[in-house]
Design an enzyme around this catalytic site. Sequence first.
Site, mmCIF file in Angstrom:
data_model
loop_
_atom_site.group_PDB
_atom_site.id
_atom_site.type_symbol
_atom_site.label_atom_id
_atom_site.label_comp_id
_atom_site.label_asym_id
_atom_site.label_seq_id
_atom_site.Cartn_x
_atom_site.Cartn_y
_atom_site.Cartn_z
ATOM 1 N N GLY A 61 0.795 -1.216 0.000
ATOM 2 C CA GLY A 61 0.000 0.000 0.000
ATOM 3 C C GLY A 61 0.831 1.270 0.000
ATOM 4 N N GLY A 95 -1.313 -6.847 1.570
ATOM 5 C CA GLY A 95 -1.152 -8.146 2.232
ATOM 6 C C GLY A 95 -1.233 -9.313 1.257
HETATM 7 N N1 LIG Z 1 12.705 5.624 9.500
HETATM 8 C C1 LIG Z 1 11.415 5.528 9.741
HETATM 9 N N2 LIG Z 1 10.909 5.798 10.964
HETATM 10 C C2 LIG Z 1 9.587 5.684 11.197
HETATM 11 N N3 LIG Z 1 8.681 5.295 10.282
HETATM 12 C C3 LIG Z 1 9.117 5.006 9.059
HETATM 13 C C4 LIG Z 1 10.484 5.100 8.721
HETATM 14 N N4 LIG Z 1 10.625 4.758 7.432
HETATM 15 C C5 LIG Z 1 9.396 4.468 6.972
HETATM 16 N N5 LIG Z 1 8.468 4.624 7.938
HETATM 17 C C6 LIG Z 1 7.014 4.462 7.837
HETATM 18 O O1 LIG Z 1 6.668 3.157 7.436
HETATM 19 C C7 LIG Z 1 5.351 3.197 6.953
HETATM 20 C C8 LIG Z 1 5.126 2.129 5.926
HETATM 21 O O2 LIG Z 1 5.383 0.907 6.473
HETATM 22 P P1 LIG Z 1 4.677 -0.430 5.958
HETATM 23 O O3 LIG Z 1 3.232 -0.363 6.284
HETATM 24 O O4 LIG Z 1 5.488 -1.541 6.504
HETATM 25 O O5 LIG Z 1 4.903 -0.308 4.369
HETATM 26 P P2 LIG Z 1 4.005 -0.880 3.186
HETATM 27 O O6 LIG Z 1 2.585 -0.442 3.433
HETATM 28 O O7 LIG Z 1 4.573 -0.293 1.949
HETATM 29 O O8 LIG Z 1 4.153 -2.359 3.242
HETATM 30 C C9 LIG Z 1 5.165 4.585 6.361
HETATM 31 O O9 LIG Z 1 4.014 5.156 6.933
HETATM 32 C C10 LIG Z 1 6.427 5.334 6.752
HETATM 33 O O10 LIG Z 1 6.174 6.624 7.250
HETATM 34 O O1 LIG Z 2 -6.934 -3.159 1.677
HETATM 35 C C1 LIG Z 2 -6.782 -4.382 1.656
HETATM 36 O O2 LIG Z 2 -5.618 -4.973 1.961
HETATM 37 P P1 LIG Z 2 -4.194 -4.200 2.200
HETATM 38 O O3 LIG Z 2 -4.387 -3.248 3.363
HETATM 39 O O4 LIG Z 2 -3.254 -5.331 2.535
HETATM 40 O O5 LIG Z 2 -3.825 -3.503 0.918
HETATM 41 C C2 LIG Z 2 -7.840 -5.340 1.182
HETATM 42 O O6 LIG Z 2 -9.001 -4.645 0.749
HETATM 43 C C3 LIG Z 2 -8.170 -6.350 2.273
HETATM 44 O O7 LIG Z 2 -8.715 -5.707 3.372
HETATM 45 P P2 LIG Z 2 -8.581 -6.359 4.830
HETATM 46 O O8 LIG Z 2 -7.107 -6.337 5.206
HETATM 47 O O9 LIG Z 2 -9.446 -5.517 5.746
HETATM 48 O O10 LIG Z 2 -9.073 -7.782 4.733
#
Ligand SMILES: Nc1ncnc2c1ncn2[C@@H]1O[C@H](COP(=O)(O)OP(=O)(O)O)[C@@H](O)[C@H]1O
Ligand SMILES: O=C(OP(=O)(O)O)[C@H](O)COP(=O)(O)O
Length: 396
Positions: free
Chosen positions: A354, A377
């Site tokens: 995301g 995910g």
């Molecule tokens: N050095 C850092 N310290 C704190 N937060 C960070 C850092 N680098 C990245 N992030 C945060 O990580 C978040 C994304 O993490 P994650 O959900 O694991 O990524 P993705 O959704 O791409 O898989 C972003 O909101 C970003 O602000």
């Molecule tokens: O946004 C979604 O997944 P993501 O947050 O992993 O991209 C999908 O619509 C699945 O949603 P859910 O994680 O509430 O089952």
Amino acid sequence: MKTIDDLNFSGKKALIRVDFNVPLDADFNITDDNRIQGATPTIKKILADGGAVVLMSHLGRPKEGPTDKYSLKHIVSHLSKVLGVEVQFANDCIGDEAREKAANLKPGEVLLLENLRFYKEEEKGDVAFAEKLSKLGEVYVNDAFGTAHRAHASTAIVAQFFPTAKYFGYLMAAELNNAEKVLNHPNRPFTAIMGGAKVSDKIQLIEALLDKVDNLIIGGGMAYTFVKARGGEIGKSLVEMDKLDLANELVKKAEEKGVNLVLPTDAQIADSFSNDAKTYDGPNDQIPADLQGLDIGNESSRHFAEIISASNTLLWNGPMGVFEFDTFARGTKAVADAIVAATERGAFSLIGGGDSAAAIAKFEMTEHVSYVSTGGGALLEYMEGKELPGVAAINA
Ligand SMILES: Nc1ncnc2c1ncn2[C@@H]1O[C@H](COP(=O)(O)OP(=O)(O)O)[C@@H](O)[C@H]1O
Ligand SMILES: O=C(OP(=O)(O)O)[C@H](O)COP(=O)(O)O
């Protein structure tokens, strides 16, 4: 793979599971419609064949029953514009209204059902609920890649009511083909770039990738757990203290497998978690106790860009820093620039997750990489080698 290309939908009513779980702002405007655009070719093909379409989706994670905030009615006008068809709406995904509206649907018409998760039966994978949904179409199509890792009533269970009439939509097929290409037929060198907040979220993916990639670049917040594990001083940077041993093990495994595991060497060090923070670039293992690293430093950006430039397959998951603040978007932008340049000279680039997709959109680079996945995910689980219930149900 059985796709909608295997059927002429003329005179048929297709029940399509889509993932219209799109981000909405406070006024219910869609802030990123990638998932709606993604499902459009499937809907258009079925309408062009002379079929009718019943769309079902979830939106958000409603806790208890119908709530205006999570109503899919908010997306009807945008969807109508994208499809060029006046989309009808049923205020409930099952019951009389849905049944009647589905029954009266004519070829070329589209009906969107209300949020499936207003029923707890959806997430429970309830068979009776799935059967009610199944009555709304003659053919089942799954085009909801973003939700394919959920074994829910509409994503998996419902398929059993269409033993000979279940198909993958185009989005699902494209997502699976691209993920498969990267995992199993990469042009080398193959480089994965991992970032984001937590090692714990990505651990299985990192382990799985060690058997596939030539280079594994680790940036973002999760890099500090690796730096700390080596005895570095990381100040107030993000860290998972219970994952230090694991981080060292991963470094060792990478060595054993001959994978070049690349960590950042410097950080953009800040005095507060804010866009207005005072910052400087310095070594990421000598961060003063009251400061924190919120992006990779320029030296690391240059090093990462060199490796990316020399790669022919790229998989990117997770930002290099807190890119939501412009002050800390530099490292993520540098990686994105390098990926775009590599793509332009012929490398294949798959962007998943995301936040990586959001970063690419923020930099207006979506059109300049090979593929931006609609899955967060779901893509991670597929890449980890897990069977996705939404895929298994069609293949069964
Ligand atoms: N050095 C850092 N310290 C704190 N937060 C960070 C850092 N680098 C990245 N992030 C945060 O990580 C978040 C994304 O993490 P994650 O959900 O694991 O990524 P993705 O959704 O791409 O898989 C972003 O909101 C970003 O602000
Ligand atoms: O946004 C979604 O997944 P993501 O947050 O992993 O991209 C999908 O619509 C699945 O949603 P859910 O994680 O509430 O089952």
